[in-house]
Motif scaffolding. Structure first.
Motif, PDB file in Angstrom:
ATOM      1  N   MET A  82      30.260 -11.712  24.326  1.00  0.00           N
ATOM      2  CA  MET A  82      29.381 -12.355  25.331  1.00  0.00           C
ATOM      3  C   MET A  82      28.426 -11.508  26.164  1.00  0.00           C
ATOM      4  SD  MET A  82      28.497 -15.561  25.167  1.00  0.00           S
ATOM      5  CE  MET A  82      26.732 -15.129  25.525  1.00  0.00           C
ATOM      6  N   ASP A  86      24.185 -11.455  25.709  1.00  0.00           N
ATOM      7  CA  ASP A  86      23.527 -11.825  26.983  1.00  0.00           C
ATOM      8  C   ASP A  86      22.505 -10.593  26.992  1.00  0.00           C
ATOM      9  OD1 ASP A  86      22.949 -13.101  29.472  1.00  0.00           O
ATOM     10  OD2 ASP A  86      24.001 -11.268  30.495  1.00  0.00           O
ATOM     11  N   CYS A  89      19.945 -11.152  23.887  1.00  0.00           N
ATOM     12  CA  CYS A  89      19.281 -12.120  24.286  1.00  0.00           C
ATOM     13  C   CYS A  89      18.161 -11.886  25.445  1.00  0.00           C
ATOM     14  CB  CYS A  89      20.230 -13.119  24.743  1.00  0.00           C
ATOM     15  SG  CYS A  89      19.390 -14.842  25.338  1.00  0.00           S
ATOM     16  N   VAL A 104      22.027 -19.702  33.077  1.00  0.00           N
ATOM     17  CA  VAL A 104      22.309 -19.409  31.615  1.00  0.00           C
ATOM     18  C   VAL A 104      23.487 -20.540  31.215  1.00  0.00           C
ATOM     19  CG1 VAL A 104      23.574 -18.000  30.013  1.00  0.00           C
ATOM     20  CG2 VAL A 104      22.316 -16.806  32.014  1.00  0.00           C
ATOM     21  N   TYR A 106      25.484 -21.447  27.825  1.00  0.00           N
ATOM     22  CA  TYR A 106      25.909 -20.715  26.440  1.00  0.00           C
ATOM     23  C   TYR A 106      26.939 -21.795  25.892  1.00  0.00           C
ATOM     24  CZ  TYR A 106      24.906 -15.948  28.298  1.00  0.00           C
ATOM     25  OH  TYR A 106      24.238 -14.748  28.812  1.00  0.00           O
ATOM     26  N   LEU A 108      29.017 -21.243  22.286  1.00  0.00           N
ATOM     27  CA  LEU A 108      29.810 -20.259  21.649  1.00  0.00           C
ATOM     28  C   LEU A 108      30.520 -20.776  20.469  1.00  0.00           C
ATOM     29  CD1 LEU A 108      30.757 -18.014  24.404  1.00  0.00           C
ATOM     30  CD2 LEU A 108      28.654 -17.872  23.173  1.00  0.00           C
TER      31      LEU A 108
END
Length: 147
Positions: A82, A86, A89, A104, A106, A108
């Protein structure tokens, strides 16, 4: 020309995280602010990341998973995956000349394990922007499984 400048800035930022002297930073951690500590952590996670392609709204990288990022069973730790996502991204958002925000969200999905020295392709694509929000999809593919 603007696209090239934003891509250059994103590339320099991503590469600069890798040059932080992670292993000799322990003595100075007490004097660093939280931003510098975050950069040390990011440097630890993404050291070895290779940028294969960068254009406005897209960043494609390759990463060979090193032993330092593995759990006790020899698999790439989900939290460190992750962290990698990050940072890539963030670079993709920067290529669009958009500021990085702290909010943020997420979603996943982990479909398979990644092990020592597996080579991973990381493909981050910006889908759009609305106000201060950027939407990015990041796909990770294990090149070992593709063969």
């Amino acid at each position: 020309m603007e696209d090239q400048n934003t891509c250059d800035r994103a590339r320099k930022w991503l590469l600069s995280l890798q040059t932080i002297d992670v292993f000799n930073s322990g003595e100075t951690l007490k004097s660093l602010d939280s931003s510098a500590i975050s950069n040390i952590y990011a440097g630890f996670v993404i050291r070895g990341l290779r940028i294969d392609q960068m254009q406005s709204g897209r960043v494609v990288c390759t990463f060979k998973v090193p032993p330092r990022l593995l759990d006790e069973e020899g698999r790439w730790r989900a939290g460190l995956i992750m962290s990698m996502v990050d940072n890539v991204c963030g670079a993709a958002i920067m290529t669009c000349d958009k500021p990085l925000k702290v909010f943020v969200d997420y979603n996943l999905s982990y479909f398979s394990v990644v092990e020592d020295h597996d080579e991973i392709e990381i493909d981050a694509r910006v889908l759009g922007h609305k106000g201060g929000l950027s939407t990015v999809v990041v796909d990770l593919r294990n090149k070992v499984e593709e063969n």
